[in-house]
Design a protein around this motif. Structure first.
Motif, PDB file in Angstrom:
ATOM      1  N   MET A  38       0.827  -1.206   0.000  1.00 41.11           N
ATOM      2  CA  MET A  38       0.000   0.000   0.000  1.00 41.11           C
ATOM      3  C   MET A  38       0.862   1.256   0.000  1.00 41.11           C
ATOM      4  N   LEU A  39       1.939   1.239   0.783  1.00 40.01           N
ATOM      5  CA  LEU A  39       2.839   2.392   0.811  1.00 40.01           C
ATOM      6  C   LEU A  39       3.539   2.574  -0.530  1.00 40.01           C
ATOM      7  N   GLU A  40       3.963   1.445  -1.110  1.00 35.82           N
ATOM      8  CA  GLU A  40       4.645   1.509  -2.402  1.00 35.82           C
ATOM      9  C   GLU A  40       3.736   2.063  -3.491  1.00 35.82           C
ATOM     10  N   ALA A  41       2.451   1.723  -3.389  1.00 33.97           N
ATOM     11  CA  ALA A  41       1.487   2.162  -4.393  1.00 33.97           C
ATOM     12  C   ALA A  41       0.830   3.489  -4.044  1.00 33.97           C
ATOM     13  N   ASN A  42       1.273   4.114  -2.947  1.00 36.42           N
ATOM     14  CA  ASN A  42       0.676   5.366  -2.489  1.00 36.42           C
ATOM     15  C   ASN A  42      -0.841   5.258  -2.296  1.00 36.42           C
ATOM     16  N   GLY A  43      -1.277   4.101  -1.849  1.00 40.63           N
ATOM     17  CA  GLY A  43      -2.690   3.890  -1.554  1.00 40.63           C
ATOM     18  C   GLY A  43      -3.557   3.595  -2.756  1.00 40.63           C
ATOM     19  N   ASP A  44      -2.989   3.568  -3.947  1.00 41.99           N
ATOM     20  CA  ASP A  44      -3.762   3.297  -5.168  1.00 41.99           C
ATOM     21  C   ASP A  44      -4.124   1.807  -5.215  1.00 41.99           C
ATOM     22  N   ALA A  45      -5.423   1.502  -5.161  1.00 46.43           N
ATOM     23  CA  ALA A  45      -5.864   0.106  -5.092  1.00 46.43           C
ATOM     24  C   ALA A  45      -5.488  -0.675  -6.346  1.00 46.43           C
ATOM     25  N   LYS A  46      -5.561  -0.031  -7.504  1.00 49.42           N
ATOM     26  CA  LYS A  46      -5.232  -0.729  -8.754  1.00 49.42           C
ATOM     27  C   LYS A  46      -3.753  -1.100  -8.811  1.00 49.42           C
ATOM     28  N   VAL A  47      -2.916  -0.178  -8.380  1.00 47.92           N
ATOM     29  CA  VAL A  47      -1.478  -0.462  -8.362  1.00 47.92           C
ATOM     30  C   VAL A  47      -1.172  -1.550  -7.335  1.00 47.92           C
ATOM     31  N   GLN A  48      -1.833  -1.505  -6.185  1.00 47.03           N
ATOM     32  CA  GLN A  48      -1.653  -2.555  -5.181  1.00 47.03           C
ATOM     33  C   GLN A  48      -2.012  -3.917  -5.763  1.00 47.03           C
ATOM     34  N   SER A  49      -3.121  -3.970  -6.494  1.00 48.38           N
ATOM     35  CA  SER A  49      -3.560  -5.230  -7.100  1.00 48.38           C
ATOM     36  C   SER A  49      -2.534  -5.744  -8.098  1.00 48.38           C
ATOM     37  N   GLN A  50      -1.952  -4.845  -8.855  1.00 50.67           N
ATOM     38  CA  GLN A  50      -0.946  -5.246  -9.837  1.00 50.67           C
ATOM     39  C   GLN A  50       0.294  -5.810  -9.155  1.00 50.67           C
TER      40      GLN A  50
END
Length: 211
Positions: A38-50
Motif C-alpha cells: 500500500m505504501l509503495e502504491a501510495n494507496g492506489d488500489a489498482k497499483v496494489q492489485s498489480q
C-alpha cells in the motif's frame, strides 16, 4: 462524509498467504506485506492489485517449479493452522494492546497457562487429545455419510469445514482463523463417536450372546 479510499485489495492478503518471508518464519502467516504494498502504491488500489498479482504469480511459479518446496510450504502452513489445540485462544486471551501501542500480558493467564509450567502441560495435553479425537471422529462420520445416502442438510457442516480449509490454504494463516471451522466438526464428531460406541456395544452384546 470521510472518504477512506479503497483500502487494501483482497489479492494482497492472498499474496501474503503464499509468501514465506514473514516475521514469524512460518509459511503463509501474517506479515507487513500488504502494508508495504500500500505504501509503495501510495494507496492506489489498482497499483496494489498489480503488485500483489505479480507476487502471487511468482509464488505459483515457485510452487510449480519446485514440488518439494511447495509440499513443504503447504504442509507447514496447514500444520501451523490446524494442529494447534489452543487455536491461539490462550495467546489472545492473555494480552491486550495499550493506547500507546504496547502489548500488555495478563500475568495470571500468561504465566500459569500459556508460557509454561505444569498447568500449561496439563491443559495443552488435554486439548491436544480432545482435538485429535474430534478430527478422528469427524473422519469416521464423513466416511459413514459417504457410504449412505445423505440429505443435503447432512453435508452442510462438512462443506463449511472444507470451504474454510480451502480458503485458509491460500489466505493469510492464523490458527485462530481456523477455529470456527473446527467448531463445525463438533456435531460430526458426536455422530462419529456415537456410531463407534454403538458398534462396540453391539459387538459386546453379540459376544455375550454367542457364549
Amino acid at each position: 462524509g470521510a472518504d477512506f479510499g479503497d483500502g487494501m485489495p483482497t489479492i494482497s492478503w492472498i499474496a501474503m498467504g503464499l509468501r514465506d518471508d514473514n516475521q514469524m518464519g512460518i509459511p503463509g502467516w501474517w506479515s507487513l506485506y500488504p502494508w508495504n504494498v500500500m505504501l509503495e502504491a501510495n494507496g492506489d488500489a489498482k497499483v496494489q492489485s498489480q503488485i500483489a498479482t505479480s507476487s502471487l504469480i511468482d509464488s505459483l511459479n515457485s510452487f510449480l517449479s519446485d514440488s518439494i518446496y511447495a509440499g513443504r510450504f503447504f504442509c507447514t502452513k496447514l500444520q501451523s493452522e490446524w494442529t494447534d489445540p489452543t487455536f491461539q485462544t490462550l495467546l489472545y486471551s492473555s494480552y491486550s494492546q495499550q493506547p500507546d501501542g504496547s502489548v500488555k500480558y495478563s500475568a495470571p493467564v500468561y504465566s500459569t497457562i500459556y508460557s509454561g509450567g505444569i498447568s500449561n502441560k496439563v491443559s495443552i495435553g488435554y486439548m491436544d487429545a480432545y482435538q485429535s479425537m474430534i478430527y478422528l471422529a469427524s473422519i469416521a462420520a464423513i466416511a459413514l455419510s459417504l457410504k449412505k445416502r445423505t440429505k443435503t442438510s447432512d453435508i452442510m457442516l462438512p462443506v463449511c469445514f472444507f470451504l474454510g480449509f480451502g480458503v485458509y490454504l491460500l489466505w493469510e494463516a492464523k490458527s485462530i482463523y481456523a477455529l470456527p471451522f473446527f467448531i463445525c466438526l463438533l456435531p460430526l464428531a458426536a455422530f462419529g463417536l456415537n456410531y463407534v460406541f454403538e458398534r462396540v456395544d453391539h459387538r459386546i452384546e453379540k459376544t455375550r450372546f454367542d457364549k
